[in-house]
Scaffold this motif. Structure first.
Motif, mmCIF file in Angstrom:
data_model
loop_
_atom_site.group_PDB
_atom_site.id
_atom_site.type_symbol
_atom_site.label_atom_id
_atom_site.label_comp_id
_atom_site.label_asym_id
_atom_site.label_seq_id
_atom_site.Cartn_x
_atom_site.Cartn_y
_atom_site.Cartn_z
ATOM 1 N N ASN A 30 0.828 -1.208 0.000
ATOM 2 C CA ASN A 30 0.000 0.000 0.000
ATOM 3 C C ASN A 30 0.861 1.257 0.000
ATOM 4 O O ASN A 30 0.512 2.259 -0.625
ATOM 5 C CB ASN A 30 -0.944 0.003 1.204
ATOM 6 N N LEU A 33 2.068 1.757 -3.563
ATOM 7 C CA LEU A 33 0.975 2.285 -4.379
ATOM 8 C C LEU A 33 0.723 3.756 -4.077
ATOM 9 O O LEU A 33 0.456 4.549 -4.979
ATOM 10 C CB LEU A 33 -0.309 1.473 -4.147
ATOM 11 N N ARG A 37 0.939 6.860 -6.665
ATOM 12 C CA ARG A 37 -0.183 7.795 -6.847
ATOM 13 C C ARG A 37 0.269 9.239 -6.645
ATOM 14 O O ARG A 37 -0.149 10.139 -7.369
ATOM 15 C CB ARG A 37 -1.334 7.475 -5.895
#
Length: 92
Positions: A30, A33, A37
């Motif tokens: 996470n 990611l 982003r």
């Protein structure tokens, strides 16, 4: 019997806390990611700012003549016979 069920429930909850979709093992994925982003948001913000500057320069009330000339030459291949166009590739 109750103690075995309670122990099984606690082990199941512990397993989900460690290996579940939001558990400790998923944090690194996470985090990666999230970093991707953030990089994507930064790139899109830069592109948005460039487009905003382009739109501001093409305001019908007060268009920037240099920008209009550049766009005409680039997109419509409109040049005078005595002009020489030299293109410079932009490096990102």
């Amino acid at each position: 019997m109750r103690q075995a069920l309670a122990l099984g429930g606690l082990l199941l909850l512990t397993g989900f806390a460690i290996a579940g979709p939001t558990g400790l093992l998923a944090w690194s994925e996470n985090s990666k990611l999230l970093d991707q982003r953030h990089a994507q948001i930064a790139q899109l913000s830069h592109e948005r700012d460039e487009l905003r500057n382009l739109v501001d320069g093409l305001d019908p009330e007060a268009a920037d003549p240099d920008l209009v000339g550049e766009l005409l030459r680039r997109n419509l291949n409109v040049v005078h016979p005595d002009e020489v166009v030299i293109t410079i590739d932009e490096q990102e």
